[in-house]
Scaffold this motif. Structure first.
Motif, PDB file in Angstrom:
ATOM      1  N   LYS A   1     -23.617  12.998   5.197  1.00 47.57           N
ATOM      2  CA  LYS A   1     -22.435  13.800   5.574  1.00 47.57           C
ATOM      3  C   LYS A   1     -21.137  12.987   5.533  1.00 47.57           C
ATOM      4  N   THR A   2     -21.243  11.678   5.316  1.00 50.91           N
ATOM      5  CA  THR A   2     -20.034  10.839   5.360  1.00 50.91           C
ATOM      6  C   THR A   2     -19.115  11.182   4.185  1.00 50.91           C
ATOM      7  N   LYS A   3     -17.894  11.565   4.515  1.00 49.70           N
ATOM      8  CA  LYS A   3     -16.938  11.971   3.472  1.00 49.70           C
ATOM      9  C   LYS A   3     -16.048  10.799   3.065  1.00 49.70           C
ATOM     10  N   LEU A   4     -15.782   9.914   4.042  1.00 45.50           N
ATOM     11  CA  LEU A   4     -14.791   8.867   3.797  1.00 45.50           C
ATOM     12  C   LEU A   4     -15.155   7.615   4.592  1.00 45.50           C
ATOM     13  N   ILE A   5     -15.011   6.456   3.941  1.00 44.52           N
ATOM     14  CA  ILE A   5     -15.125   5.173   4.649  1.00 44.52           C
ATOM     15  C   ILE A   5     -13.744   4.529   4.607  1.00 44.52           C
ATOM     16  N   ILE A   6     -13.287   4.038   5.768  1.00 42.26           N
ATOM     17  CA  ILE A   6     -11.947   3.439   5.840  1.00 42.26           C
ATOM     18  C   ILE A   6     -12.070   1.968   6.224  1.00 42.26           C
TER      19      ILE A   6
ATOM     20  N   SER B   1      -3.296   4.823  13.066  1.00 43.05           N
ATOM     21  CA  SER B   1      -3.174   5.968  12.153  1.00 43.05           C
ATOM     22  C   SER B   1      -4.367   6.071  11.210  1.00 43.05           C
ATOM     23  N   LEU B   2      -5.064   4.950  11.002  1.00 43.18           N
ATOM     24  CA  LEU B   2      -6.187   4.977  10.064  1.00 43.18           C
ATOM     25  C   LEU B   2      -7.281   5.947  10.508  1.00 43.18           C
ATOM     26  N   TYR B   3      -7.460   6.105  11.837  1.00 40.29           N
ATOM     27  CA  TYR B   3      -8.482   7.061  12.285  1.00 40.29           C
ATOM     28  C   TYR B   3      -7.889   8.257  13.041  1.00 40.29           C
ATOM     29  N   GLN B   4      -6.655   8.093  13.585  1.00 41.05           N
ATOM     30  CA  GLN B   4      -6.100   9.143  14.437  1.00 41.05           C
ATOM     31  C   GLN B   4      -5.766  10.413  13.662  1.00 41.05           C
TER      32      GLN B   4
ATOM     33  N   ARG C   1     -23.475   4.186  -3.442  1.00 46.28           N
ATOM     34  CA  ARG C   1     -24.819   4.784  -3.380  1.00 46.28           C
ATOM     35  C   ARG C   1     -24.741   6.265  -3.044  1.00 46.28           C
ATOM     36  N   LYS C   2     -23.790   6.650  -2.202  1.00 47.85           N
ATOM     37  CA  LYS C   2     -23.668   8.060  -1.803  1.00 47.85           C
ATOM     38  C   LYS C   2     -22.377   8.673  -2.339  1.00 47.85           C
ATOM     39  N   ASN C   3     -21.768   7.964  -3.291  1.00 47.49           N
ATOM     40  CA  ASN C   3     -20.561   8.484  -3.935  1.00 47.49           C
ATOM     41  C   ASN C   3     -19.445   8.814  -2.941  1.00 47.49           C
ATOM     42  N   ILE C   4     -19.287   7.977  -1.936  1.00 47.97           N
ATOM     43  CA  ILE C   4     -18.314   8.227  -0.871  1.00 47.97           C
ATOM     44  C   ILE C   4     -16.962   7.620  -1.249  1.00 47.97           C
ATOM     45  N   VAL C   5     -15.899   8.352  -0.946  1.00 43.64           N
ATOM     46  CA  VAL C   5     -14.555   7.815  -1.185  1.00 43.64           C
ATOM     47  C   VAL C   5     -14.283   6.683  -0.198  1.00 43.64           C
ATOM     48  N   LEU C   6     -13.725   5.599  -0.720  1.00 41.83           N
ATOM     49  CA  LEU C   6     -13.438   4.425   0.106  1.00 41.83           C
ATOM     50  C   LEU C   6     -11.923   4.274   0.179  1.00 41.83           C
ATOM     51  N   PHE C   7     -11.371   4.435   1.372  1.00 42.60           N
ATOM     52  CA  PHE C   7      -9.930   4.213   1.536  1.00 42.60           C
ATOM     53  C   PHE C   7      -9.745   2.784   2.015  1.00 42.60           C
ATOM     54  N   SER C   8      -9.062   1.988   1.209  1.00 48.67           N
ATOM     55  CA  SER C   8      -8.936   0.567   1.481  1.00 48.67           C
ATOM     56  C   SER C   8      -7.478   0.235   1.801  1.00 48.67           C
ATOM     57  N   ASP C   9      -7.205   0.063   3.088  1.00 43.22           N
ATOM     58  CA  ASP C   9      -5.856  -0.313   3.515  1.00 43.22           C
ATOM     59  C   ASP C   9      -5.691  -1.804   3.248  1.00 43.22           C
ATOM     60  N   GLU C  10      -4.886  -2.109   2.248  1.00 45.86           N
ATOM     61  CA  GLU C  10      -4.703  -3.512   1.828  1.00 45.86           C
ATOM     62  C   GLU C  10      -3.270  -3.967   2.094  1.00 45.86           C
ATOM     63  N   MET C  11      -2.744  -3.545   3.249  1.00 45.37           N
ATOM     64  CA  MET C  11      -1.354  -3.888   3.572  1.00 45.37           C
ATOM     65  C   MET C  11      -1.138  -5.400   3.653  1.00 45.37           C
ATOM     66  N   TYR C  12      -2.214  -6.161   3.920  1.00 49.31           N
ATOM     67  CA  TYR C  12      -2.081  -7.626   4.041  1.00 49.31           C
ATOM     68  C   TYR C  12      -2.684  -8.322   2.822  1.00 49.31           C
TER      69      TYR C  12
END
Ligand SMILES: Cc1ncc(COP(=O)(O)O)c(C=O)c1O
Length: 370
Positions: free
Chosen positions: A150-155, A112-115, A181-192
């Motif tokens: 162009k990167t909007k999100l890093i997961i 689901s993280l990329y789908q 550096r590029k002010n990109i939103v970082l989604f950090s799945d920290e379920m563990y």
């Protein structure tokens, strides 16, 4: 929105409640209601006994968001939104992304993280590990090469399911620098989060480190309360949280009242939930290391420092999928092949969080001796 099937979840759906043994689960055994209530203070028991089943605050009740914010260093209850982890992921992608956006996501990954992002029409670039078949390293230089204007999100997902990888603090800071550096939103799945096999390897939640990071944590893995179906987003980006909250009105609207109280109890007595799980994971991983040492013709495993899962190499000619199908059909052990992670066909995921792990290894060994 059309979306591809979630391969891992479909495979679980086929066997999770019919196979005799599960050796690939990422969650730990579920604690009982009796255990949760035995941990509760007088005030918390009072909350439980006086519980009423009206609608709850859609962001999550104040007492729960308070208990959640206490898990972080720099987060207050207004920085927290409560919902199931899958819902949080789904909504977040929908409020952040549009068709054509570029997203960088770790792989292999919980699908689901990329789908969801892909279904929205985003272009996904995968950050793959350097691996030697049996151990994995995510090199931040490679991440850097994938990121552009162009990167909007890093997961990211640390500790990582399925490999068990966790970065050092130095490497984690490099990842944050790349996003910042590029002010990109970082989604950090920290379920563990906090499932580290040695306390020295623990890393901070990214919402405490970077103002553009959104951390996801929940009850299923570290806490051993998967059936609670509770998770939350924590971030300083209250603008994003407001959009997520408004979207949530079209899905669950608010959380179940009983789960809010039980989740609060677990959070307020965290060590009584997480520590026994970590001890179980370490003990089972040790058993597995001995098992691998006795079966070097079949398995290759480079050990892990974190998480409840590991991605283990099968040294056989046939595909992991076929091997797993034979295993479940011939001796009742359900094991996840790497095909379910779209990661080749020669690895399997092993889960260390279950009490009967040693018994399952014995059944597997007997099967191999047949
Ligand atoms: C990395 C990751 N994120 C999210 C989830 C979803 O958690 P839950 O089962 O509580 O919805 C999982 C579950 O396996 C997971 O491994």
């Amino acid at each position: 929105m059309k979306i591809k099937h979630f391969k891992l979840e479909r495979y679980f759906a086929k066997y999770e409640f019919s196979a005799k043994y599960l050796i690939s689960s990422s969650d730990c055994d579920g604690y009982s209601l009796e255990y949760i209530l035995s941990c509760a203070s007088k005030e918390e028991l009072n909350l439980w006994n006086n519980l009423k089943f009206g609608y709850t605050d859609s962001a999550g009740s104040e007492f729960l968001r308070e208990a959640i914010s206490n898990q972080y260093l720099t987060v207050n209850p207004d920085n927290v939104l409560v919902m199931s982890p899958g819902e949080a992921n789904y909504i977040l992608m929908n409020v952040i992304l549009e068709r054509g956006d570029e997203v960088v996501c770790m792989a292999p990954a919980y699908q689901s993280l990329y789908q969801v992002a892909e279904s929205i029409g985003a272009k996904i670039k995968f950050w793959l590990p350097e691996n030697t078949n049996s151990s994995y390293y995510y090199n931040s230089d490679k991440l850097n090469e994938l990121v552009n204007d162009k990167t909007k999100l890093i997961i990211v997902n640390f500790p990582h399911n399925p490999t068990g990888f966790i970065p050092t603090i130095t490497d984690l800071n490099k990842i944050v620098e790349i996003a910042a550096r590029k002010n990109i939103v970082l989604f950090s799945d920290e379920m563990y989060h906090q499932i580290v096999h040695n306390p020295k390897d623990e890393i901070p939640a990214l919402c405490d480190v970077y103002e553009n990071a959104i951390s996801l944590w929940g009850m299923a893995k570290s806490f051993g309360l998967a059936g609670m179906r509770f998770g939350w987003l924590a971030t300083k980006r209250t603008d994003i949280l407001n959009d997520v909250l408004a979207f949530k009105d079209y899905l669950s609207i608010c959380n179940n009242a009983a789960g809010e109280v039980l989740t609060t109890i677990a959070l307020n007595h965290k060590d009584k939930f997480i520590q026994p799980n970590i001890q179980k994971i370490i003990a089972n991983k040790n058993l597995f290391n001995s098992f691998v040492a006795e079966n070097t013709d079949l398995l290759e495993f480079g050990d892990t420092n974190a998480c409840s899962t590991a991605l283990v190499k099968l040294k056989i000619q046939e595909t992991a999928y076929n091997y797993c199908e034979q295993l479940v059909n011939n001796c009742g052990i359900m094991m996840i092949p790497s095909e379910m992670f779209d990661y080749g066909n020669s690895h399997v995921r092993i889960g260390f969080g279950r009490e009967n792990f040693g018994d399952i290894l014995n059944v597997w060994q007997d099967y191999m001796m047949r």
